[in-house]
Design an enzyme around this catalytic site. Structure first.
Site, mmCIF file in Angstrom:
data_model
loop_
_atom_site.group_PDB
_atom_site.id
_atom_site.type_symbol
_atom_site.label_atom_id
_atom_site.label_comp_id
_atom_site.label_asym_id
_atom_site.label_seq_id
_atom_site.Cartn_x
_atom_site.Cartn_y
_atom_site.Cartn_z
ATOM 1 N N GLN A 195 -6.249 -0.046 15.701
ATOM 2 C CA GLN A 195 -6.307 -1.132 16.680
ATOM 3 C C GLN A 195 -7.180 -2.155 16.827
ATOM 4 O O GLN A 195 -7.103 -3.009 17.582
ATOM 5 C CB GLN A 195 -6.006 -0.247 17.878
ATOM 6 C CG GLN A 195 -4.610 0.620 18.203
ATOM 7 C CD GLN A 195 -3.370 -0.256 18.202
ATOM 8 O OE1 GLN A 195 -3.447 -1.282 18.494
ATOM 9 N NE2 GLN A 195 -2.218 0.392 18.163
ATOM 10 N N SER B 165 -4.096 -0.660 9.469
ATOM 11 C CA SER B 165 -2.589 -0.539 9.066
ATOM 12 C C SER B 165 -2.014 -1.878 9.445
ATOM 13 O O SER B 165 -2.388 -2.541 10.254
ATOM 14 C CB SER B 165 -2.047 0.397 10.208
ATOM 15 O OG SER B 165 -0.595 0.208 10.016
ATOM 16 N N THR C 277 3.241 3.456 -7.812
ATOM 17 C CA THR C 277 3.257 1.872 -8.158
ATOM 18 C C THR C 277 2.727 1.182 -7.061
ATOM 19 O O THR C 277 3.463 1.271 -5.949
ATOM 20 C CB THR C 277 4.253 1.747 -8.719
ATOM 21 O OG1 THR C 277 4.595 2.585 -9.971
ATOM 22 C CG2 THR C 277 4.472 0.218 -9.112
ATOM 23 N N CYS D 123 8.613 10.963 26.467
ATOM 24 C CA CYS D 123 9.780 11.589 26.997
ATOM 25 C C CYS D 123 9.838 12.991 26.055
ATOM 26 O O CYS D 123 10.314 12.771 24.843
ATOM 27 C CB CYS D 123 10.950 10.918 26.682
ATOM 28 S SG CYS D 123 12.308 11.973 27.749
HETATM 29 N N1 PLP Z 1 -3.847 5.116 14.761
HETATM 30 C C1 PLP Z 1 -3.632 4.246 15.689
HETATM 31 C C2 PLP Z 1 -4.793 4.035 16.746
HETATM 32 C C3 PLP Z 1 -2.409 3.822 16.065
HETATM 33 O O1 PLP Z 1 -2.237 3.067 16.895
HETATM 34 C C4 PLP Z 1 -1.333 3.877 14.929
HETATM 35 C C5 PLP Z 1 -0.080 3.267 15.436
HETATM 36 O O2 PLP Z 1 0.343 3.538 16.165
HETATM 37 C C6 PLP Z 1 -1.503 4.619 13.769
HETATM 38 C C7 PLP Z 1 -2.810 5.272 13.483
HETATM 39 C C8 PLP Z 1 -0.386 4.927 12.952
HETATM 40 O O3 PLP Z 1 -0.361 3.645 11.988
HETATM 41 P P1 PLP Z 1 1.082 3.561 11.140
HETATM 42 O O4 PLP Z 1 1.854 3.363 12.195
HETATM 43 O O5 PLP Z 1 0.784 2.590 10.146
HETATM 44 O O6 PLP Z 1 1.182 4.955 10.508
#
Ligand code: PLP
Length: 384
Positions: free
Chosen positions: A177, A197, A235, A323
């Site tokens: 984040q 990510s 790959t 939920c």
């Molecule tokens: N870590 C945090 C703090 C995240 O907010 C998220 C996704 O919401 C992830 C890890 C996981 O990332 P990904 O969706 O790319 O697997």
């Protein structure tokens, strides 16, 4: 009007990123490992993308490994480090991590590792004295997120990394984040491993990175080919790697200005809600917080009902509740902060991006207050 304020869940792919990716579906589809020209032509674009990622976080290109997502990067950091370690390590993390860290923690616990989950206070802050006590128990891998996905609360990563390294530990941070939202320069911070990510910074879903500092020992998570220096077989997903490179380049271009612009919009939203709605409470430390995130509780009402009505008005946000088996339970983050029941159930996360503007925020400020008033009138919590 459609207003997307759920950017901590995922972001729109930037048009420039789509443009950058297209040739790799059309003409440049070779396997980068091939000896012939089809492959050779593609390889250098992976290197370029790797350089863009490295530049965004102040790393060396050789320290960047492409993975499929943030979850894979977190798993690889934790399980790969534990496997490569020459001694049995304790695992120290926090109660408010993403499941991509908490589930590997459970996996370790089931294999008799000593797992310590640090508490947070009512503002979502860590107690560094508790971390120091945990570090004194023996050699450890520490995984502490840079910024929380639900509240936006930022942990003092530099200070935490100093403590971990002083105790001889290994430091991982889930920066999923934080990357693209904050300037990050790993040259001045003692972090061994970092996860990011693509889909949180306007690249597609399904591409991630693990940064592995030179010299850090980590076993591969996927066993297979020699790709990514033998650390991550498979790959390469060339179009997505190129897309992530472009997204990093775009993020870096004006990160400081964008941070301020987005924070101004977020603050406008927060101020407007506090003025126009009664019985609200902002969740989490408001000083050490991501510039794009606002987590706010509307007392006496269910977050899900608010989201439903917002969605009807074309507004996308997210609830701090999950939920589970038919019952609406507040999230583990909100629970760890000890947010009172009456507020925990009505917590909503608004998360912005560089694509939001003032007119959109004003639209939310027009639509939201009547929704809150209406739901309060129907509140099952019996507010008088
Ligand atoms: N870590 C945090 C703090 C995240 O907010 C998220 C996704 O919401 C992830 C890890 C996981 O990332 P990904 O969706 O790319 O697997």
């Amino acid at each position: 009007m459609n207003v997307y304020l759920d950017n901590n869940a995922t972001t729109a792919v930037a048009p420039e990123v789509i443009e950058a990716m297209l040739p790799f579906f059309k003409e440049l589809w070779g396997n980068p490992s091939s000896m012939h020209a089809f492959g050779g032509r593609v390889r250098r674009y992976i290197d370029e993308a790797r350089q863009h990622v490295a530049d965004l976080i102040g790393a060396d290109r050789s320290e960047i490994i492409f993975t499929s997502c943030g979850t894979e990067s977190d798993n690889m950091a934790i399980r790969g480090t534990m496997e490569a370690a020459t001694e049995r390590l304790n695992f120290i993390t926090t109660r408010v991590e993403h499941p991509a860290v908490l589930e590997p923690a459970r996996w370790l616990k089931a294999r008799s590792h000593n797992v310590i989950e640090l508490d947070v206070d009512s503002e979502g802050r860590l107690d560094l004295a508790q971390l120091q006590r945990a570090l004194s128990l023996g050699p450890a891998l520490v995984s502490v997120m840079w910024a929380n996905n639900e509240t936006g609360v930022m942990f003092p990563i530099r200070e935490i990394a100093e403590l971990v390294k002083a105790a001889g530990g290994i430091m991982h941070t889930d920066a999923v984040q934080a990357v693209g939202k904050l300037p990050i320069d790993l040259r001045g911070i003692k972090i061994d491993l970092l996860s990011l990510s693509g889909h949180k910074l306007h690249a597609p879903k399904g591409i991630g990175v693990i940064y592995v500092r030179k010299g850090a020992r980590i076993a591969p998570f996927l066993l297979g080919g020699h790709q990514e220096g033998g650390k991550r077989g498979g790959t390469e997903n060339v179009p997505y790697i190129v897309g992530l490179g472009k997204a990093c380049e775009l993020a870096q271009r004006n990160i400081a200005e964008e941070m301020i612009r987005v924070a101004v919009l977020r603050d406008r939203l927060q101020k407007g809600i506090l003025e126009k709605c009664s019985d609200v409470r902002v969740n989490g430390d408001q000083i050490h917080r991501l510039p794009n995130t606002l987590n706010i509780s509307f007392l006496y009402i269910e977050g899900e009902s608010i989201l439903y009505h917002l969605s009807d008005a074309g507004i996308a946000a997210s609830s701090g509740s999950a939920c589970t088996s038919g019952s609406l339970e507040p999230s583990h983050v909100i629970r760890a902060m000890g947010v009172p029941f009456i507020a925990a159930h009505g917590s909503i996360r608004f998360s912005l991006s560089r694509y939001n503007n003032e007119a959109e925020i004003d639209y939310v400020l027009e639509k939201l207050p009547p929704i809150i008033r209406k739901l309060r009138d129907m509140s099952p919590f019996g507010r008088t």
